[in-house]
Design an enzyme around this catalytic site. Structure first.
Site, PDB file in Angstrom:
ATOM      1  N   ALA A 124       0.829  -1.214   0.000  1.00  0.00           N
ATOM      2  CA  ALA A 124       0.000   0.000   0.000  1.00  0.00           C
ATOM      3  C   ALA A 124       0.861   1.262   0.000  1.00  0.00           C
ATOM      4  CB  ALA A 124      -0.913  -0.004   1.223  1.00  0.00           C
ATOM      5  N   ARG A 173      -2.329   6.872 -11.596  1.00  0.00           N
ATOM      6  CA  ARG A 173      -3.452   6.879 -12.544  1.00  0.00           C
ATOM      7  C   ARG A 173      -4.761   7.317 -11.885  1.00  0.00           C
ATOM      8  NH1 ARG A 173      -2.068   0.842 -14.234  1.00  0.00           N
ATOM      9  NH2 ARG A 173      -0.806   1.071 -12.353  1.00  0.00           N
ATOM     10  N   GLN A 233       8.191   2.028   3.425  1.00  0.00           N
ATOM     11  CA  GLN A 233       9.048   1.940   2.239  1.00  0.00           C
ATOM     12  C   GLN A 233       9.344   3.400   1.869  1.00  0.00           C
ATOM     13  OE1 GLN A 233       7.022   0.645  -1.310  1.00  0.00           O
ATOM     14  NE2 GLN A 233       8.881  -0.055  -2.322  1.00  0.00           N
ATOM     15  N   ASP A 270      -4.585  -2.490  -3.797  1.00  0.00           N
ATOM     16  CA  ASP A 270      -5.624  -1.939  -4.680  1.00  0.00           C
ATOM     17  C   ASP A 270      -6.545  -3.036  -5.218  1.00  0.00           C
ATOM     18  OD1 ASP A 270      -3.958  -3.157  -6.508  1.00  0.00           O
ATOM     19  OD2 ASP A 270      -3.577  -1.347  -7.713  1.00  0.00           O
TER      20      ASP A 270
HETATM   21  C1  UD1 Z   1       0.663  -4.868 -10.534  1.00  0.00           C
HETATM   22  C2  UD1 Z   1       1.506  -6.021 -11.129  1.00  0.00           C
HETATM   23  C3  UD1 Z   1       0.788  -6.566 -12.348  1.00  0.00           C
HETATM   24  C4  UD1 Z   1      -0.626  -7.023 -11.951  1.00  0.00           C
HETATM   25  C5  UD1 Z   1      -1.407  -5.906 -11.259  1.00  0.00           C
HETATM   26  C6  UD1 Z   1      -2.683  -6.456 -10.678  1.00  0.00           C
HETATM   27  C7  UD1 Z   1       3.834  -5.459 -10.656  1.00  0.00           C
HETATM   28  C8  UD1 Z   1       5.134  -5.027 -11.218  1.00  0.00           C
HETATM   29  N1  UD1 Z   1       2.799  -5.516 -11.511  1.00  0.00           N
HETATM   30  O1  UD1 Z   1       0.587  -3.849 -11.521  1.00  0.00           O
HETATM   31  O2  UD1 Z   1       1.516  -7.656 -12.889  1.00  0.00           O
HETATM   32  O3  UD1 Z   1      -1.292  -7.454 -13.126  1.00  0.00           O
HETATM   33  O4  UD1 Z   1      -0.642  -5.347 -10.171  1.00  0.00           O
HETATM   34  O5  UD1 Z   1      -3.482  -5.435 -10.172  1.00  0.00           O
HETATM   35  O6  UD1 Z   1       3.767  -5.737  -9.480  1.00  0.00           O
HETATM   36  N2  UD1 Z   1       3.231  -0.570  -4.320  1.00  0.00           N
HETATM   37  C9  UD1 Z   1       4.054  -0.447  -3.222  1.00  0.00           C
HETATM   38  N3  UD1 Z   1       5.320   0.013  -3.401  1.00  0.00           N
HETATM   39  C10 UD1 Z   1       5.817   0.336  -4.621  1.00  0.00           C
HETATM   40  C11 UD1 Z   1       4.976   0.206  -5.739  1.00  0.00           C
HETATM   41  C12 UD1 Z   1       3.669  -0.253  -5.569  1.00  0.00           C
HETATM   42  O7  UD1 Z   1       3.644  -0.733  -2.106  1.00  0.00           O
HETATM   43  O8  UD1 Z   1       6.988   0.744  -4.688  1.00  0.00           O
HETATM   44  C13 UD1 Z   1       1.833  -1.048  -4.120  1.00  0.00           C
HETATM   45  C14 UD1 Z   1       0.768  -0.084  -4.618  1.00  0.00           C
HETATM   46  O9  UD1 Z   1       0.359   0.794  -3.575  1.00  0.00           O
HETATM   47  C15 UD1 Z   1      -0.357  -1.033  -5.061  1.00  0.00           C
HETATM   48  C16 UD1 Z   1       0.354  -2.323  -5.376  1.00  0.00           C
HETATM   49  O10 UD1 Z   1       1.670  -2.217  -4.860  1.00  0.00           O
HETATM   50  O11 UD1 Z   1      -1.279  -1.270  -3.999  1.00  0.00           O
HETATM   51  C17 UD1 Z   1       0.448  -2.558  -6.900  1.00  0.00           C
HETATM   52  O12 UD1 Z   1       1.055  -1.431  -7.505  1.00  0.00           O
HETATM   53  P1  UD1 Z   1       0.455  -0.819  -8.852  1.00  0.00           P
HETATM   54  O13 UD1 Z   1       1.305   0.332  -9.228  1.00  0.00           O
HETATM   55  O14 UD1 Z   1      -0.996  -0.618  -8.762  1.00  0.00           O
HETATM   56  O15 UD1 Z   1       0.781  -2.018  -9.864  1.00  0.00           O
HETATM   57  P2  UD1 Z   1       0.030  -2.363 -11.218  1.00  0.00           P
HETATM   58  O16 UD1 Z   1       0.551  -1.510 -12.302  1.00  0.00           O
HETATM   59  O17 UD1 Z   1      -1.428  -2.380 -11.012  1.00  0.00           O
HETATM   60 MG    MG Z   2      -2.582  -1.753  -9.496  1.00  0.00          MG
END
Ligand code: UD1
Ligand code: MG
Length: 463
Positions: free
Chosen positions: A10, A16, A81, A110
């Site tokens: 999270a 987006r 983080q 999410d």
């Molecule tokens: C991610 C997956 C994708 C999957 C999708 C499903 C990766 C690289 N990709 O993409 O394969 O199909 O979810 O919904 O994981 N977050 C952190 N720290 C970070 C980055 C993100 O905690 O440094 C958290 C975000 O808050 C979020 C989750 O990780 O809750 C996923 O990140 P998001 O950027 O939404 O990834 P997607 O592009 O949706």
């Molecule tokens: Mg996502």
């Protein structure tokens, strides 16, 4: 069955979702995505601790994690983080909190539609694997990571932005997606994480690369198909954009309505009845849409809530009728009372048994005693009102002097005439009466009549 720890990712920015609020704090039916995911994990006995990884707007997200844990009777565990370098980096950051040789269930923050059933099915299918993820076949896979298989065996997860059609064929044809739910054995995660790189279009450490790294290391890597495991596909949707949030809220709302109907709640205009998954509505309650019931509201059997009402953390007992257009927040309405139409109950209002609160009446931090009536145009704030009291139209407790709040105490069976101002601190003893139009600044003894108004004069008319 062994217990496992869970990690909620999270910390991301949610670029987006054009909103000043972090994405995981966007709401569906009044609950944040983080609250919904946390509640799902809390309902799974096999999950020992749920750790929330926070980063972007860390204080706000941690505060929500604490608030939700308190509601669920749990302790919040948050890890920071500091820089959001990707989902793989997120897991790296949490590793020091994940001790032992067990497994960790990782879920994206999410994914607000997740259910314990879906996660349990996945864990059962993933049991014993070094690296496992849950996949789903979608018609419009948008920005999801794509699962690459060869002869049915998983080879990798490739993010949409890194997808090379010359290697994998057209992107539109790659319909099996990664749902963002993983189970890692901790020894495997410890071994593989140092090999993650950020050499990709996103410039991030992808958790999804642990799939190909695990395969290269000869590990047991499983892509569990949601369809094969009997998982509800709707539960797996990720929310990144306003359109996805709206679609997810609609699905959650439908799911909630179906559950209410199945449990014996009577819904009128059901498509416009919105009830939070955290609220409890007992069998035999009647709800008339449109209406919204949020938070930890409890509505007990035999209560009726008519249309256009908004209730938040309200406690409504049986036999109560909440008439149209009421707003009720953190207030209690006891058995047989009638509220509204057009009433507002603010925090710490307690409407006792058989009491009536009518149109354009506001109560705050006020106990309205059994059978008492405030039916028209009245404000009762910081007041203790005994049983059997009648308030005339336009009564006001003047509880605020610009700096401090003061209490008004009204005894049993009093009659407060219309358009009375009770200037607190002040009390009216049992059985006393206050004449209409009075400004009461001194205590009224029990059983007396108080008049605090200009005497009427009648003069000859000048012609
Ligand atoms: C991610 C997956 C994708 C999957 C999708 C499903 C990766 C690289 N990709 O993409 O394969 O199909 O979810 O919904 O994981 N977050 C952190 N720290 C970070 C980055 C993100 O905690 O440094 C958290 C975000 O808050 C979020 C989750 O990780 O809750 C996923 O990140 P998001 O950027 O939404 O990834 P997607 O592009 O949706
Ligand atoms: Mg996502």
């Amino acid at each position: 069955m062994n217990t496992i720890d869970a990690l909620i990712l999270a910390a991301g920015k949610g670029t987006r979702m054009p909103s000043p609020r972090p994405k995981v704090l966007q709401t569906l039916l009044g609950e944040t995505m983080l609250a919904l995911v946390t509640a799902t994990l809390a309902a799974m006995p096999r999950v020992r601790h749920a750790i929330t990884l926070v980063g972007n707007e860390a204080d706000m997200v941690s505060a929500e994690a604490v608030r939700v844990a308190e509601r669920l009777g749990k302790k919040a565990l948050c890890v920071r983080q500091e820089r959001q370098l990707g989902t793989g980096h997120a897991l790296m950051t949490a590793m020091p909190e994940l001790q032992g040789d067990g497994s960790v269930l990782v879920v994206n923050g999410d994914a607000p539609l997740l259910t314990p059933d879906v996660l349990n099915r996945f864990i059962d299918a993933a049991e014993g694997a070094d690296v496992a993820f849950l996949s789903l076949v979608m018609d419009d896979a948008a920005s999801y990571g794509r699962v690459i298989r060869e002869n049915g065996a998983v080879r990798a997860i490739v993010e949409a932005k890194d997808f090379d059609p010359s290697l994998y064929g057209p992107l539109e044809d790659a319909r099996e997606v990664n749902t963002g739910i993983y189970l890692f054995s901790l020894p495997a995660a410890r071994r593989l994480l140092p090999s993650l790189s950020c050499d990709n279009r996103g410039g991030e450490y992808y958790i999804t690369d642990l799939v190909s790294l695990g395969l290269a290391a000869g590990m047991d890597v499983r892509g569990v198909r949601a369809e094969g495991a009997g998982c509800d596909a709707n539960a797996l949707l990720g929310v990144n954009t306003p359109a996805e949030l709206a679609a997810a809220e609609e699905i959650l709302s439908n799911r909630r309505r179906e559950a209410l109907l199945a449990s014996g709640v009577i819904l009128h205009s059901p498509s416009s009845v919105r009830v939070s998954p955290m609220a409890s509505v007992e069998k035999g309650v009647e709800l008339f849409g449109p209406c919204e019931i949020y938070g930890d509201s409890v509505i007990r059997s035999g209560a009726r809530v008519l249309s256009h009402c908004v209730l938040r953390d309200a406690d409504i007992e049986g036999g109560v009728e909440i008439r149209e257009f009421c707003h009720i927040e953190k207030a209690v309405v006891r058995r047989g009372a009638i509220v509204g139409p057009y009433a507002r109950l603010r925090p710490q209002a307690l409407v006792d048994e058989e009491a009536h609160v009518g149109n354009f009446v506001e109560l705050k931090k006020t106990h309205l005693g059994k059978g008492s009536k405030a039916n028209h145009l009245t404000y009762l704030g910081d007041a203790e009102v005994g049983p059997g009291v009648n308030f005339g139209a336009g009564t006001i407790t003047c509880n605020y002097d610009g700096k401090n709040k003061f209490r008004t105490v009204i005894g049993e069976g009093c009659f407060i005439g219309s358009n009375t101002a009770l200037v607190a601190p002040v009390s009216v003893g049992d059985g006393a009466m206050v004449g209409a139009g009075s400004v009461i600044t001194e205590d009224v003894p029990a059983g007396k009549l108080a008049l605090g108004r200009g005497r009427q004069v009648v003069k000859e008319r000048k012609r």
